[in-house]
Design a protein around this motif. Structure first.
Motif, PDB file in Angstrom:
ATOM      1  N   ALA A   1       0.658  -1.175   0.150  1.00  0.00           N
ATOM      2  CA  ALA A   1       0.022   0.013   0.165  1.00  0.00           C
ATOM      3  C   ALA A   1       0.817   1.269   0.111  1.00  0.00           C
ATOM      4  CB  ALA A   1      -1.048  -0.053   1.024  1.00  0.00           C
ATOM      5  N   ILE A   2       1.922   1.099   0.817  1.00  0.00           N
ATOM      6  CA  ILE A   2       3.034   2.383   0.771  1.00  0.00           C
ATOM      7  C   ILE A   2       3.410   2.546  -0.614  1.00  0.00           C
ATOM      8  CG2 ILE A   2       5.142   3.309   1.743  1.00  0.00           C
ATOM      9  CD1 ILE A   2       4.317   1.889   4.326  1.00  0.00           C
TER      10      ILE A   2
ATOM     11  N   PRO B   1       8.086  -6.068  -2.697  1.00  0.00           N
ATOM     12  CA  PRO B   1       6.993  -5.584  -3.820  1.00  0.00           C
ATOM     13  C   PRO B   1       7.048  -4.180  -4.506  1.00  0.00           C
ATOM     14  CG  PRO B   1       6.246  -5.628  -1.485  1.00  0.00           C
ATOM     15  CD  PRO B   1       7.679  -6.234  -1.436  1.00  0.00           C
ATOM     16  N   THR B   2       7.805  -3.528  -3.894  1.00  0.00           N
ATOM     17  CA  THR B   2       8.141  -2.132  -4.421  1.00  0.00           C
ATOM     18  C   THR B   2       9.030  -2.500  -5.650  1.00  0.00           C
ATOM     19  OG1 THR B   2       8.205  -1.107  -2.359  1.00  0.00           O
ATOM     20  CG2 THR B   2       9.119   0.127  -4.019  1.00  0.00           C
ATOM     21  N   ARG B   3       9.958  -3.244  -5.830  1.00  0.00           N
ATOM     22  CA  ARG B   3      10.884  -3.629  -6.778  1.00  0.00           C
ATOM     23  C   ARG B   3      10.062  -4.170  -8.029  1.00  0.00           C
ATOM     24  NH1 ARG B   3      16.657  -3.956  -6.175  1.00  0.00           N
ATOM     25  NH2 ARG B   3      17.315  -3.533  -4.042  1.00  0.00           N
TER      26      ARG B   3
ATOM     27  N   ARG C   1       8.293   5.407  -5.797  1.00  0.00           N
ATOM     28  CA  ARG C   1       8.843   4.068  -5.380  1.00  0.00           C
ATOM     29  C   ARG C   1      10.369   3.991  -5.165  1.00  0.00           C
ATOM     30  NH1 ARG C   1       4.029   1.553  -9.415  1.00  0.00           N
ATOM     31  NH2 ARG C   1       2.610   1.167  -7.783  1.00  0.00           N
ATOM     32  N   ARG C   2      11.001   4.879  -6.068  1.00  0.00           N
ATOM     33  CA  ARG C   2      12.501   4.959  -6.009  1.00  0.00           C
ATOM     34  C   ARG C   2      12.769   5.242  -4.545  1.00  0.00           C
ATOM     35  NH1 ARG C   2      15.579   9.361  -5.941  1.00  0.00           N
ATOM     36  NH2 ARG C   2      17.897   9.103  -6.512  1.00  0.00           N
TER      37      ARG C   2
ATOM     38  N   LEU D   1      10.013   7.361  -9.457  1.00  0.00           N
ATOM     39  CA  LEU D   1       8.985   6.522  -9.872  1.00  0.00           C
ATOM     40  C   LEU D   1       7.900   6.671  -9.169  1.00  0.00           C
ATOM     41  CD1 LEU D   1      11.594   3.613 -10.461  1.00  0.00           C
ATOM     42  CD2 LEU D   1      10.486   4.546 -12.267  1.00  0.00           C
ATOM     43  N   PRO D   2       6.853   7.829  -9.259  1.00  0.00           N
ATOM     44  CA  PRO D   2       5.598   7.727  -8.589  1.00  0.00           C
ATOM     45  C   PRO D   2       4.575   6.712  -9.320  1.00  0.00           C
ATOM     46  CG  PRO D   2       5.909   9.573 -10.053  1.00  0.00           C
ATOM     47  CD  PRO D   2       7.320   8.683 -10.200  1.00  0.00           C
TER      48      PRO D   2
END
Length: 463
Positions: free
Chosen positions: A93-94, A149-151, A100-101, A219-220
């Motif tokens: 969620a975050i 998960p962000t990657r 994301r970067r 990377l928004p």
């Protein structure tokens, strides 16, 4: 040069995606590595995987050395699992609510510091401190649960939709190499009395990853313009599950993996087999533990064809059915070499399934949901084998190893046939139509206006 990410969806220009080479044969497709931003991401994964696998060996070794209790070694698994579940969901969620970067940088730096503290505590008098070891283990698990998960969520923005399967295959192949090499290297260092170095390698890997990630552009996710609000991120977890309930294709990517792992994960029976059926074979325990990873690594290195799969849902079901059949063979294998061969075939099937399921999640989910979907993916991947260990151990202890494995494999094969019949949208899912499906998914979100058209298009996530 145009951006592969639609600016309306909140993506910043990253890099022109490199087209996938459709003429490639069986060799792993390396075209995503032509993209300089993906190279940073890839080598960051490579730098961290070796150390992470070494830590997975070092922590239980140190717990047993401190306590002499296998029960407390098992408790350590739960200590790591709880933050993995909590922060896997919250982290997804975050990842959908901030750059994301920046999030990858924060979590990589946090993991580097925590791993360095693990190395230092290994130097304490008496060989360390159990309570401190548990706290640091929980922090490492929490950072990893947000980072992974962000990657995964940024891959489509970096390589473009066509490059997603190949990029996933590359990342998962280097992970499998780490799964094989990391424990072996950790065993050598621990045998030399260098537990400190085993943890230090992990810290160094995360530091290298953080330095590589600094070179990425912002990377928004789509639609994110303001600062992160934690309350909104927490609410986002519920929104993610509400969204998932409306998307049968995405939901089934998790369901089929849970079935495969819960009914046919074999690791719990390895110690018994090494002491009984394969007691005369040298290093039988090591070969059993390596079997699945060997198959997955070989499949990764020959995965060029996976990048060209269009009927991804059908191939996922077939790959999991192969996993089930291979586990049946493993359950009755009279010799160690045949058992390892069956495990390797199972690992190859699991590798194909993992690459394509991850690609389906990345392509079929809208950009502002990708982090949450990958968070659920991490939780399922971590939790399924633990449920499988419980089931296999219980049946093996009350009946036999063969009954545990054969019955589980049969359930998996039958279940895949049932899924194909009851959820045709999963069986018919096509990567070539997933772009339309992701739009439909975004518009079909609870509370959003219903899409005007396209919701019944074959291959879309709501088909």
């Amino acid at each position: 040069m145009t951006s592969p990410v639609d600016p309306v969806e909140g993506g910043r220009a990253v890099e022109e995606p490199v087209p996938v080479d459709r003429r490639r044969g069986w060799a792993i497709d390396t075209t995503p590595l032509r993209n300089p931003h993906y190279r940073r991401l890839f080598w960051g994964v490579a730098a961290t995987m070796l150390g992470q696998q070494m830590t997975l060996v070092a922590v239980p070794f140190q717990v047993y050395a401190l306590t002499g209790s296998s029960l407390l070694v098992g408790v350590t698994s739960i200590v790591a699992l709880v933050p993995l579940i909590v922060f896997g969901l919250l982290g997804g969620a975050i990842a959908d609510a901030m750059d994301r970067r920046k999030l990858m940088l924060i979590t990589s730096a946090g993991a580097a510091v925590t791993s360095a503290l693990l190395a230092l505590q290994a130097l304490l008098p008496g060989g360390g401190n159990l309570a401190l070891l548990w706290v640091l283990t929980a922090f490492v698990s929490g950072f990893a649960a947000v980072n992974q998960p962000t990657r995964s969520a940024v891959i489509p923005a970096i390589v473009g939709p066509a490059g997603v399967p190949a990029a996933n295959a590359l990342a998962m192949t280097v992970r499998q190499a780490g799964v094989i090499v990391g424990p072996l290297l950790a065993g050598v260092l621990i045998g030399m009395g260098e537990l400190f170095l085993a943890y230090a390698v992990d810290a160094l890997g995360f530091l290298v990853a953080a330095l590589l990630l600094r070179g990425l552009p912002p990377l928004p996710p789509a639609g994110v313009t303001g600062p992160l609000r934690l309350g909104a991120a927490v609410r986002g977890v519920g929104e993610g599950f509400a969204f998932l309930r409306t998307q049968p294709v995405l939901l089934m990517t998790f369901v089929v993996d849970v079935i495969a792992m819960m009914f046919a994960w074999p690791q719990a029976v390895f110690p018994e087999l090494s002491e009984t059926r394969y007691a005369e074979s040298p290093n039988s325990l090591g070969w059993l533990f390596a079997g699945i990873s060997i198959g997955a690594l070989v499949m990764g290195l020959t995965s060029g064809w996976v990048s060209r799969v269009d009927r991804q849902g059908a191939v996922v079901l077939a790959a999991i059915a192969v996993w089930g059949v291979a586990i049946i063979g493993f359950g009755v294998a009279p010799t160690l070499w045949l058992a390892v061969l069956c495990l390797a075939v199972a690992g190859a099937g699991d590798m194909v399934s993992a690459v394509l399921r991850s690609s389906m999640l990345q392509l079929a989910a809208p950009d502002d949901m990708r982090g949450r979907m990958q968070g659920v993916f991490i939780v399922v991947v971590a939790g399924g084998p633990r449920l499988g260990d419980l089931r296999a151990g219980a049946i093996a202890s009350t009946a036999s190893v063969s009954v545990a494995m054969v019955s589980g494999g049969v359930v998996v094969v039958v279940a895949m046939a049932v899924v194909a019949l009851l959820v045709p949208s999963f069986w018919l899912f096509r990567a070539s139509r997933s772009a339309a499906g992701s739009v439909t998914a975004g518009e079909a979100r609870p509370g959003s206006p219903a899409p005007e058209s396209g919701e019944d298009r074959p291959g879309s996530v709501t088909a």
